[in-house]
Design a protein around this motif. Structure first.
Motif, PDB file in Angstrom:
ATOM      1  N   MET A  48       0.770  -1.086  -0.041  1.00  0.00           N
ATOM      2  CA  MET A  48       0.071   0.013   0.024  1.00  0.00           C
ATOM      3  C   MET A  48       1.095   1.268  -0.072  1.00  0.00           C
ATOM      4  O   MET A  48       1.479   1.600   0.810  1.00  0.00           O
ATOM      5  CB  MET A  48      -0.978   0.079   1.401  1.00  0.00           C
ATOM      6  CG  MET A  48      -1.980   0.709   1.371  1.00  0.00           C
ATOM      7  SD  MET A  48      -3.056   0.301   2.787  1.00  0.00           S
ATOM      8  CE  MET A  48      -4.133   1.955   2.661  1.00  0.00           C
ATOM      9  N   LYS A  49       1.057   1.793  -1.096  1.00  0.00           N
ATOM     10  CA  LYS A  49       1.991   2.934  -1.404  1.00  0.00           C
ATOM     11  C   LYS A  49       1.691   4.210  -0.549  1.00  0.00           C
ATOM     12  O   LYS A  49       0.256   4.330  -0.472  1.00  0.00           O
ATOM     13  CB  LYS A  49       2.179   3.391  -2.685  1.00  0.00           C
ATOM     14  CG  LYS A  49       3.075   2.030  -3.591  1.00  0.00           C
ATOM     15  CD  LYS A  49       3.265   2.682  -5.077  1.00  0.00           C
ATOM     16  CE  LYS A  49       4.000   1.680  -5.837  1.00  0.00           C
ATOM     17  NZ  LYS A  49       4.135   2.141  -7.336  1.00  0.00           N
ATOM     18  N   GLY A  50       2.789   4.749   0.119  1.00  0.00           N
ATOM     19  CA  GLY A  50       2.029   6.046   0.729  1.00  0.00           C
ATOM     20  C   GLY A  50       1.982   6.007   2.196  1.00  0.00           C
ATOM     21  O   GLY A  50       1.432   6.750   2.954  1.00  0.00           O
ATOM     22  N   THR A  51       1.889   4.588   2.829  1.00  0.00           N
ATOM     23  CA  THR A  51       1.718   4.214   3.994  1.00  0.00           C
ATOM     24  C   THR A  51       2.906   4.315   4.806  1.00  0.00           C
ATOM     25  O   THR A  51       4.188   4.114   4.270  1.00  0.00           O
ATOM     26  CB  THR A  51       0.823   3.056   4.095  1.00  0.00           C
ATOM     27  OG1 THR A  51       1.598   1.959   3.503  1.00  0.00           O
ATOM     28  CG2 THR A  51      -0.274   3.023   3.264  1.00  0.00           C
ATOM     29  N   TYR A  52       2.851   4.119   6.134  1.00  0.00           N
ATOM     30  CA  TYR A  52       4.084   3.951   7.146  1.00  0.00           C
ATOM     31  C   TYR A  52       4.516   2.478   6.903  1.00  0.00           C
ATOM     32  O   TYR A  52       6.087   2.408   6.843  1.00  0.00           O
ATOM     33  CB  TYR A  52       3.521   4.374   8.678  1.00  0.00           C
ATOM     34  CG  TYR A  52       4.498   3.535   9.623  1.00  0.00           C
ATOM     35  CD1 TYR A  52       5.686   4.276   9.888  1.00  0.00           C
ATOM     36  CD2 TYR A  52       4.073   2.576  10.289  1.00  0.00           C
ATOM     37  CE1 TYR A  52       6.667   3.746  10.482  1.00  0.00           C
ATOM     38  CE2 TYR A  52       5.212   1.940  11.043  1.00  0.00           C
ATOM     39  CZ  TYR A  52       6.358   2.511  11.365  1.00  0.00           C
ATOM     40  OH  TYR A  52       7.106   2.133  12.219  1.00  0.00           O
ATOM     41  N   GLU A  53       4.073   1.512   6.575  1.00  0.00           N
ATOM     42  CA  GLU A  53       4.265   0.130   6.547  1.00  0.00           C
ATOM     43  C   GLU A  53       4.855  -0.164   5.188  1.00  0.00           C
ATOM     44  O   GLU A  53       5.706  -0.994   5.019  1.00  0.00           O
ATOM     45  CB  GLU A  53       3.498  -0.999   6.924  1.00  0.00           C
ATOM     46  CG  GLU A  53       3.043  -0.696   8.429  1.00  0.00           C
ATOM     47  CD  GLU A  53       2.082   0.472   8.747  1.00  0.00           C
ATOM     48  OE1 GLU A  53       1.636   0.455   9.900  1.00  0.00           O
ATOM     49  OE2 GLU A  53       1.512   1.006   7.979  1.00  0.00           O
ATOM     50  N   ASP A  54       4.077   0.217   4.068  1.00  0.00           N
ATOM     51  CA  ASP A  54       4.455   0.362   2.914  1.00  0.00           C
ATOM     52  C   ASP A  54       4.112  -1.139   2.338  1.00  0.00           C
ATOM     53  O   ASP A  54       3.252  -1.463   1.299  1.00  0.00           O
ATOM     54  CB  ASP A  54       5.748   0.541   2.310  1.00  0.00           C
ATOM     55  CG  ASP A  54       5.817   0.862   0.951  1.00  0.00           C
ATOM     56  OD1 ASP A  54       5.570   1.739   0.142  1.00  0.00           O
ATOM     57  OD2 ASP A  54       6.634  -0.454   0.264  1.00  0.00           O
ATOM     58  N   THR A  55       4.862  -1.965   2.819  1.00  0.00           N
ATOM     59  CA  THR A  55       4.780  -3.618   2.421  1.00  0.00           C
ATOM     60  C   THR A  55       4.784  -4.594   3.378  1.00  0.00           C
ATOM     61  O   THR A  55       5.608  -4.447   4.497  1.00  0.00           O
ATOM     62  CB  THR A  55       5.938  -3.747   1.465  1.00  0.00           C
ATOM     63  OG1 THR A  55       5.888  -2.962   0.235  1.00  0.00           O
ATOM     64  CG2 THR A  55       5.718  -5.339   0.735  1.00  0.00           C
ATOM     65  N   TRP A  56       3.964  -5.584   3.459  1.00  0.00           N
ATOM     66  CA  TRP A  56       3.995  -6.753   4.469  1.00  0.00           C
ATOM     67  C   TRP A  56       4.371  -7.977   3.587  1.00  0.00           C
ATOM     68  O   TRP A  56       3.357  -8.111   2.330  1.00  0.00           O
ATOM     69  CB  TRP A  56       2.654  -6.796   4.889  1.00  0.00           C
ATOM     70  CG  TRP A  56       2.655  -5.896   6.445  1.00  0.00           C
ATOM     71  CD1 TRP A  56       1.547  -5.049   6.140  1.00  0.00           C
ATOM     72  CD2 TRP A  56       3.195  -5.746   7.587  1.00  0.00           C
ATOM     73  NE1 TRP A  56       1.694  -4.251   7.514  1.00  0.00           N
ATOM     74  CE2 TRP A  56       2.625  -4.960   8.355  1.00  0.00           C
ATOM     75  CE3 TRP A  56       4.023  -6.769   8.088  1.00  0.00           C
ATOM     76  CZ2 TRP A  56       2.933  -4.444   9.574  1.00  0.00           C
ATOM     77  CZ3 TRP A  56       4.588  -6.443   9.398  1.00  0.00           C
ATOM     78  CH2 TRP A  56       4.138  -5.122  10.297  1.00  0.00           C
ATOM     79  N   LYS A  57       5.119  -8.827   3.929  1.00  0.00           N
ATOM     80  CA  LYS A  57       5.386 -10.223   3.396  1.00  0.00           C
ATOM     81  C   LYS A  57       5.285 -11.230   4.252  1.00  0.00           C
ATOM     82  O   LYS A  57       5.775 -11.125   5.361  1.00  0.00           O
ATOM     83  CB  LYS A  57       6.767 -10.232   2.631  1.00  0.00           C
ATOM     84  CG  LYS A  57       6.769  -9.153   1.522  1.00  0.00           C
ATOM     85  CD  LYS A  57       8.071  -9.385   0.576  1.00  0.00           C
ATOM     86  CE  LYS A  57       8.234  -8.395  -0.514  1.00  0.00           C
ATOM     87  NZ  LYS A  57       9.614  -8.277  -1.382  1.00  0.00           N
TER      88      LYS A  57
END
Length: 681
Positions: A48-57
């Motif tokens: 989710m671009k622009g979020t604090y986390e950006d990516t979860w894997k």
């Protein structure tokens, strides 16, 4: 802080940076069990671009349920991208792979509403995704104000009583000073490694003997002078006691053998210490190795004291408030000459003067997004800050080039004009690492290697950026508070400034100007008198002159530094500088590190005997001087000589100090126009 209502979006701003409302998306995913396959796994990526986390894997096994969170600006209308790489098998010889992707816009998702989405990875395997959004608190953990924090205001109220009593005693006044008559007096210490540390001990000892230490409200420092400060503030009542004990402790560490600092045993410990910090999610660098080595040099082992612990030493106004200074720079490829930002530290807060953004000192190193505390990390021991404030090996070779070339102003102007001319017809790359001097070298691999060598900062301190996510206000560049501290070409490009960076890169402030003045020059602190302690061996006026020039360019009130050729050739122990025309300019008392009358006098007014003349010889100059910057071990004699010299110079300048304090009191009583002019000689 202002609240602006714009299309239902509540913006919080100090007119420099802007915080927007933040929402949190809760994503719960699960895989339905397959009756066909014995074992199933899937590699899931949520972005989710622009979020604090950006990516979860993650790897999802059959029947497992995992939840993830994304924090994002509420009105950004983001979208969630899910990608599942699925692998199923009945054994080693029977494997099948498949993948599935899904894009889910969140624009229509109502707050609190749960939405279920099915992602089919194969004929027998589905991914169930449950989405729910919620709004986050509007409370900010970053203080967006330019005024002093409440804790410092409380300190000033209490400290003013101590200072008033100290001034009454020093001047033997019959009546107490009224609150508005009490001047704010500060000690400003420069850097200089162990030389600065030892000298500051001597000068504070001299102030203590004169009874003037209780008249001081602030002590600011950078580089080696911060080592003295952090040691003293481990004692909550240090300024109310004799300084003999901390001085003897400092002497013990200065004369001890440092060879064991890098013994195999210590190196193994350092390695384990850094590994543990990495496990805690703290970004480590060579600066952390410097920190634990410095801890061994200045202490005998682990020192658990932290910056926030110093609050105990100022909570009753019993000691001056310590202020520490560092520079925020671009991590690589941009020299300090082209970009730097003052970052101040106190027991209460850490923050940027230019942005008016501050966090609690115990939160420094934690992770923030849009002003909210996202992940609380443990506060680091004081040694990691001591290393940050004095990472003397983080010098950028481009800065050295600038320093050397600055001796020829016409050549410097020619270079700058060429850069400006080139940039008019040249579109810089989008990368924030664009180098203004790129015209000097051709593109290509060799240029990249040379540039990396020239701009490497081996000891920079990289840390989580507490301005992460903030936006720059559309009119930030015109705001007077920002204008006071804007001093580089990049300041006019909002996407090049610190809120756009993932982390901040902090270095020793001395790589721009060897001074700790900026925190004292904040107009909110209203400092009336500055005792400037300079520890330079080569040019005892360079730092104060550079500070004066910087203040003139920035429009910050500061007296002009006028010196005769005789002063520059044979500097004396103290100089008084006053700006009679600007009622907002502080009075500055400058103390160069010189050996003048101390050669003939062992105490103020007490001449040395012929047999004592050798004790007045302090080798401050020359390559053989024991007080060179990189020397971390002194003999007992060398330590004592420097300590006694700096103690003597303060006490021998008693009349200058009292004159400055007297002028400040008169100005506080009736304004500067009624005070008598003074002679800076």
């Amino acid at each position: 802080m202002k609240e602006n209502l714009d299309r239902l979006e509540n913006l919080l701003t100090n007119n420099i940076i802007v915080a927007r409302p933040v929402s949190c998306l809760n994503v719960c995913v699960s895989k339905e069990k397959s009756a066909k396959y014995f074992k199933e796994e899937g590699d899931l990526e949520l972005r989710m671009k622009g979020t604090y986390e950006d990516t979860w894997k993650t790897v999802l096994e059959s029947g497992s349920v995992e939840c993830f969170y994304f924090h994002y600006p509420t009105y950004w209308e983001p979208q969630l991208n899910a990608h599942l790489q699925h692998c199923s098998s009945n054994g080693e010889q029977d494997k099948q792979n498949s993948s599935a992707s899904l894009t889910m816009p969140l624009k229509s998702l109502s707050v609190g509403q749960e939405v279920k989405v099915i992602l089919t990875a194969s004929e027998d395997t589905n991914l169930e995704v449950k989405l729910r959004t919620q709004t986050c608190s509007e409370h900010l953990d970053v203080r967006l104000r330019f005024d002093l924090c409440g804790e410092e205001k409380t300190f000033l109220h209490k400290r003013k009583k101590v200072v008033a009593a100290g001034l009454k005693s020093v001047f033997q006044l019959e009546e107490d000073l009224l609150d508005h008559e009490v001047p704010v007096v500060a000690v400003m210490a420069t850097g200089g490694g162990c030389r600065a540390m030892t000298s500051l001990y001597g000068q504070l000892s001299g102030l203590k003997k004169l009874g003037i230490l209780d008249c001081i409200t602030y002590i600011s420092g950078t580089s080696g002078s911060t080592w003295t400060m952090s040691n003293l503030y481990e004692d909550s009542n240090w300024s109310q006691k004799d300084l003999e004990r901390p001085i003897l402790e400092a002497k013990r560490h200065m004369v001890k053998n440092k060879i064991s600092t890098f013994s195999l045993e210590h190196l193994i410990y350092y390695q384990e210490e850094l590994r543990q910090r990495a496990k805690e999610g703290i970004s480590t660098s060579f600066n952390d190795l410097w920190a634990v080595a410095l801890e061994n040099i200045l202490h005998d082992g682990v020192n658990d004291f932290k910056l926030s612990d110093q609050q105990q030493a100022v909570n009753q106004g019993q000691n001056p408030l310590p202020l520490y200074l560092a520079l925020n720079v671009k991590e690589n490829h941009i020299s300090t000459f082209d970009f730097k930002e003052w970052c101040e530290f106190s027991p209460y807060e850490v923050g940027f003067l230019k942005y008016g953004a501050f966090i609690h000192s115990e939160d420094f190193g934690s992770e923030f997004f849009m002003g909210r505390l996202m992940k609380k990390n443990l506060e680091s021991r004081i040694c990691y800050l001591e290393a940050l404030w004095s990472n003397i090996l983080a010098v950028n070779l481009l800065d050295v080039w600038n320093k050397l070339s600055s001796t020829d102003e016409s050549w410097q102007k020619l270079i700058r004009s060429k850069i400006r001319n080139i940039e008019r017809n040249h579109i810089p790359p989008e990368s924030s690492t664009y180098l203004g001097t790129s015209w000097m070298c051709p593109d290509g691999k060799l240029f990249q290697i040379i540039r990396n060598i020239l701009t490497d900062r081996p000891l920079h301190h990289h840390i989580h950026n507490f301005l992460n996510g903030f936006h720059m206000h559309k009119d930030y560049y015109q705001e007077s508070q920002f204008s006071t501290w804007k001093d580089s070409r990049l300041d006019q490009f909002p996407n090049q400034l610190t809120p756009s960076e993932e982390g901040i890169c902090l270095v020793d402030a001395a790589y721009f100007i060897n001074t700790s003045c900026p925190p004292l020059l904040r107009k909110e602190r209203k400092v009336d008198v500055i005792l400037s302690f300079d520890y330079s061996l080569d040019n005892p006026f360079q730092s104060i002159e550079q500070t004066s020039e910087y203040c003139l360019e920035q429009g910050i009130p500061f007296p002009k530094i006028s010196l005769s050729e005789e002063d520059k050739k044979n500097p004396r122990e103290c100089y008084l500088f006053v700006d009679e025309e600007n009622n907002k300019s502080p009075i500055v008392l400058h103390f160069p590190l010189v050996n003048d009358t101390f050669q003939k006098f062992k105490e103020p007014g007490v001449e040395r005997r012929q047999t004592e003349m050798a004790e007045g010889t302090v080798p401050l100059s020359g390559y053989c001087s024991p007080y060179q910057l990189m020397n971390f071990t002194y003999t007992k004699k060398d330590f004592d000589k420097l300590l006694k010299l700096t103690d003597y110079n303060i006490r021998n300048s008693r009349d200058f100090i009292l004159q400055a304090l007297s002028i400040a009191i008169e100005w506080k009583k009736c304004g500067r126009k009624c005070a008598q002019p003074c002679d800076s000689s």
